[in-house]
Design an enzyme around this catalytic site. Structure first.
Site, PDB file in Angstrom:
ATOM      1  N   LEU A  21       0.796  -1.282   0.028  1.00  0.00           N
ATOM      2  CA  LEU A  21      -0.030  -0.155  -0.098  1.00  0.00           C
ATOM      3  C   LEU A  21       0.853   1.198  -0.023  1.00  0.00           C
ATOM      4  CD1 LEU A  21      -2.641  -1.119   2.560  1.00  0.00           C
ATOM      5  CD2 LEU A  21      -3.030  -0.929   0.207  1.00  0.00           C
ATOM      6  N   GLY A  22       2.062   1.153   0.725  1.00  0.00           N
ATOM      7  CA  GLY A  22       2.908   2.311   0.667  1.00  0.00           C
ATOM      8  C   GLY A  22       4.149   1.964   1.503  1.00  0.00           C
ATOM      9  N   GLY A  24       8.288   3.911   2.919  1.00  0.00           N
ATOM     10  CA  GLY A  24       9.153   4.762   3.031  1.00  0.00           C
ATOM     11  C   GLY A  24      10.318   4.371   3.919  1.00  0.00           C
ATOM     12  N   MET A  26      11.323   4.195   6.910  1.00  0.00           N
ATOM     13  CA  MET A  26      11.168   3.242   8.185  1.00  0.00           C
ATOM     14  C   MET A  26      10.558   1.736   7.862  1.00  0.00           C
ATOM     15  SD  MET A  26      12.529   4.511  10.990  1.00  0.00           S
ATOM     16  CE  MET A  26      12.907   6.073  11.939  1.00  0.00           C
ATOM     17  N   GLY A  27       9.707   1.883   6.956  1.00  0.00           N
ATOM     18  CA  GLY A  27       9.048   0.356   6.685  1.00  0.00           C
ATOM     19  C   GLY A  27       7.984   0.689   5.555  1.00  0.00           C
ATOM     20  N   VAL A  29       3.466  -0.476   4.546  1.00  0.00           N
ATOM     21  CA  VAL A  29       2.216  -0.908   4.841  1.00  0.00           C
ATOM     22  C   VAL A  29       1.921  -1.906   3.830  1.00  0.00           C
ATOM     23  CG1 VAL A  29      -0.142  -0.231   5.306  1.00  0.00           C
ATOM     24  CG2 VAL A  29       1.809   1.018   6.189  1.00  0.00           C
ATOM     25  N   LYS A  43       1.398  -3.002   9.097  1.00  0.00           N
ATOM     26  CA  LYS A  43       2.680  -2.286   8.859  1.00  0.00           C
ATOM     27  C   LYS A  43       3.827  -2.957   9.441  1.00  0.00           C
ATOM     28  CE  LYS A  43       4.242   2.164  11.191  1.00  0.00           C
ATOM     29  NZ  LYS A  43       3.770   3.101  12.141  1.00  0.00           N
ATOM     30  N   ASP A 137      -0.558  14.055  15.754  1.00  0.00           N
ATOM     31  CA  ASP A 137      -0.265  14.344  14.384  1.00  0.00           C
ATOM     32  C   ASP A 137      -1.332  14.304  13.468  1.00  0.00           C
ATOM     33  OD1 ASP A 137       1.678  14.641  12.537  1.00  0.00           O
ATOM     34  OD2 ASP A 137       1.939  12.633  11.748  1.00  0.00           O
TER      35      ASP A 137
END
Length: 551
Positions: A21-22, A24, A26-27, A29, A43, A137
């Site tokens: 799904l996405g 970056g 750090m990891g 999803v 995640k 956030d």
């Protein structure tokens, strides 16, 4: 969306994984399916962070925070294993575009939809605060427009409201997304639930107008505006403006509570289609893509799905799955339950960021003569070029004369005021150049101008991620990484002793790969102009005018 291959589906805990799904720094999803057939957003951190004890501590906190929040306006945690070789967390997958995606695809929301959004966000905050947490956030990318209403996601930096352990990283770090952070969060003060209400107001403002209430050409400028400037709310409907203004009050005590937000919004009429038709079109496309993936996911002959360890080459734990082209157009699936906590700036920068504005990093190149910054004398007098002076900056002939506000704007850092000027060049086709100058004078008995300029310059510098420019006309410069660029094609940050210069180029004529040479040339010319103005003083600016284009 990215399907997995070439080895087929992979396994994370009990979940069979269908697609990425996405992802970056750090990891990533993943879209997963549980043994009982439920879809989940899984995640999973990158393998290299698994041995980082500090990261595991933060991940455990995220799991604990996510499990404490449950309600109709958040996404429930299904399972997690923070002690696994590669830690993971799975949450309910909720189809629906993130608010920022919906705004980009369908435009601003009508007033009634924003009222529904406000009510959903307020109710979600009641759930979060009722669990003893502060989200920290809340922003458009962490708000899903689901078929039955709002979902608030990503509790990766939620902290206990009691104020225990409020510093996730070293002293001076800020956690959150610029433009949506409350003033007290920007300043690193202890937070209360009122901080989330400020973020709620900032999110409503962008839903009404399509642009943030607090903007700026750089991270320090955005944070300064959050602290000192009035929000830009033109375009917010009159019926919603008093509520948004109250949520964005600088004083936390002056903001409404989530319960008061609900009362101000009033009763929301029930609807089976709560969002504009364009948003429901995105929802339908996502459901169709998920159905396609589920239909193609049944293992042949009952063969078990391979584990993560066999799904990517063991010699490259960060190997990116091979892309397969899906039938029809590619659909970006909403993450649903959890959005990646990315290193760096999330916001507008991307997702959740850790921003250090209080520490001067070790210099990649020492100042001339290896003199410490605390002993370096100012090179530039306390003046900046006017936009009349900026006509001497070397720009391509198709651009207009530079224009901007008359006079000199004074900004403020923690040591006091300093002069700043920004000028803009345009073309008829919509290309744009922006150059900003700031000169940091030494504070008598305090920090040197070089120390102040260095701190400002380092605000967006990320060791190991930022590409240094290799320039020779100033002490140092770096390019803003492309993944953090929004409309700009090239952004260059320059520091020369106590001078800071920001250069941005945007437009179709100068795409990435072509804009770098011009941006570097503009930066060199801007530094030379600052030296001339420092010696001779600025030219009269006159009055601000619209761009004058070449005939």
């Amino acid at each position: 969306m990215e399907t997995l291959g070439p080895y087929g589906p992979v396994q994370v805990g009990p979940f069979r994984v269908l697609a990425v799904l996405g992802q970056g720094g750090m990891g990533r999803v993943l879209l997963g399916v549980s043994p009982d057939g439920r879809t989940a957003a899984v995640k999973q951190v990158h393998a290299e962070f698994a041995d980082d004890d500090g990261f595991r501590v933060r991940f455990r906190r995220e799991v604990e925070a996510s499990r404490r929040v449950s309600g109709a306006y958040t996404a429930a945690v299904i399972a997690a294993d923070p002690e696994a070789g590669t830690p993971w967390l799975a949450s309910q997958f909720v189809p629906g575009p993130a608010l920022n995606e919906a705004l980009a695809a369908a435009g601003v929301l009508p007033e009634e939809a924003v009222r529904r959004l406000a009510a959903g966000l307020a109710q979600a905050l009641l759930d979060v605060h009722g669990a003893g947490l502060i989200h920290r956030d809340l922003k458009p990318s962490n708000v899903l427009l689901a078929e039955d209403g709002v979902r608030v996601i990503d509790f990766g930096i939620a902290r206990a409201a009691e104020g225990q352990d409020t510093k996730l990283t070293r002293t001076g770090a800020m956690i959150g997304s610029p433009g949506y952070m409350s003033p007290e969060q920007v300043e690193g003060r202890e937070l209360t639930p009122a901080s989330d209400v400020f973020s709620l107001g900032a999110t409503l403002a962008v839903a009404c107008t399509g642009r943030p209430a607090f903007t700026g050409e750089s991270l320090p400028r955005i944070l300064f505006n959050v602290l000192h400037a009035e929000p830009e709310l033109s375009g917010v409907p009159e019926g919603l403006r008093p509520l948004v203004v109250a949520c964005l009050a600088k004083d936390p005590a002056a903001r409404p509570t989530p319960q008061q937000v609900l009362a101000a919004v009033g009763r929301i009429a029930p609807s089976t289609r709560p969002w504009p038709e364009a948003v429901h079109g995105l929802l339908a496309a996502q459901r169709a893509e998920v159905a396609r993936l589920l239909g193609a996911a049944a293992p042949a002959g009952g063969a078990p799905a391979p584990t993560v360890a066999t799904a990517v080459a063991p010699t490259d734990p960060q190997a990116t799955p091979v892309r397969r082209r899906g039938r029809g157009r590619r659909i970006a699936l909403a993450v649903g339950a959890v959005v990646l906590a990315l290193a760096g700036l999330a916001g507008g920068l991307v997702a959740t960021g850790v921003v250090n504005l209080d520490s001067v990093f070790p210099e990649p190149v020492p100042t001339p003569g290896n003199v410490p910054l605390s002993q370096v004398q100012d090179r530039y007098a306390r003046v900046v070029p006017s936009c009349a002076d900026a006509a001497k900056v070397t720009a391509p002939p198709e651009f207009s004369k530079p224009w901007g506000n008359p006079g000199t704007f004074e900004t403020t850092d923690r040591d006091g005021k300093l002069p700043e000027q920004g000028c803009e060049w345009n073309t008829r086709s919509g290309d744009q150049i922006q150059v900003d100058w700031e000169v940091f004078p030494t504070v008598p008995g305090g920090r040197t101008g070089a120390e102040r300029a260095k701190e400002h310059y380092e605000a967006l510098y990320m060791g190991g991620h930022t590409r240094d420019s290799g320039i020779t006309f100033a002490e140092e410069a770096f390019w803003l990484p492309s993944k953090y660029l929004d409309e700009s094609n090239c952004v260059l940050y320059v520091r020369d002793v106590n001078l800071y210069v920001f250069v941005a180029v945007k437009g179709t004529t100068y795409p990435r790969g072509r804009c770098e040479t011009m941006t570097r040339m503009l930066g060199e010319s801007a530094v030379k102009l600052a030296r001339t103005v420092s010696a001779n003083g600025p030219s009269p600016q006159g009055t601000a005018t619209a761009p004058v284009f070449p005939q």
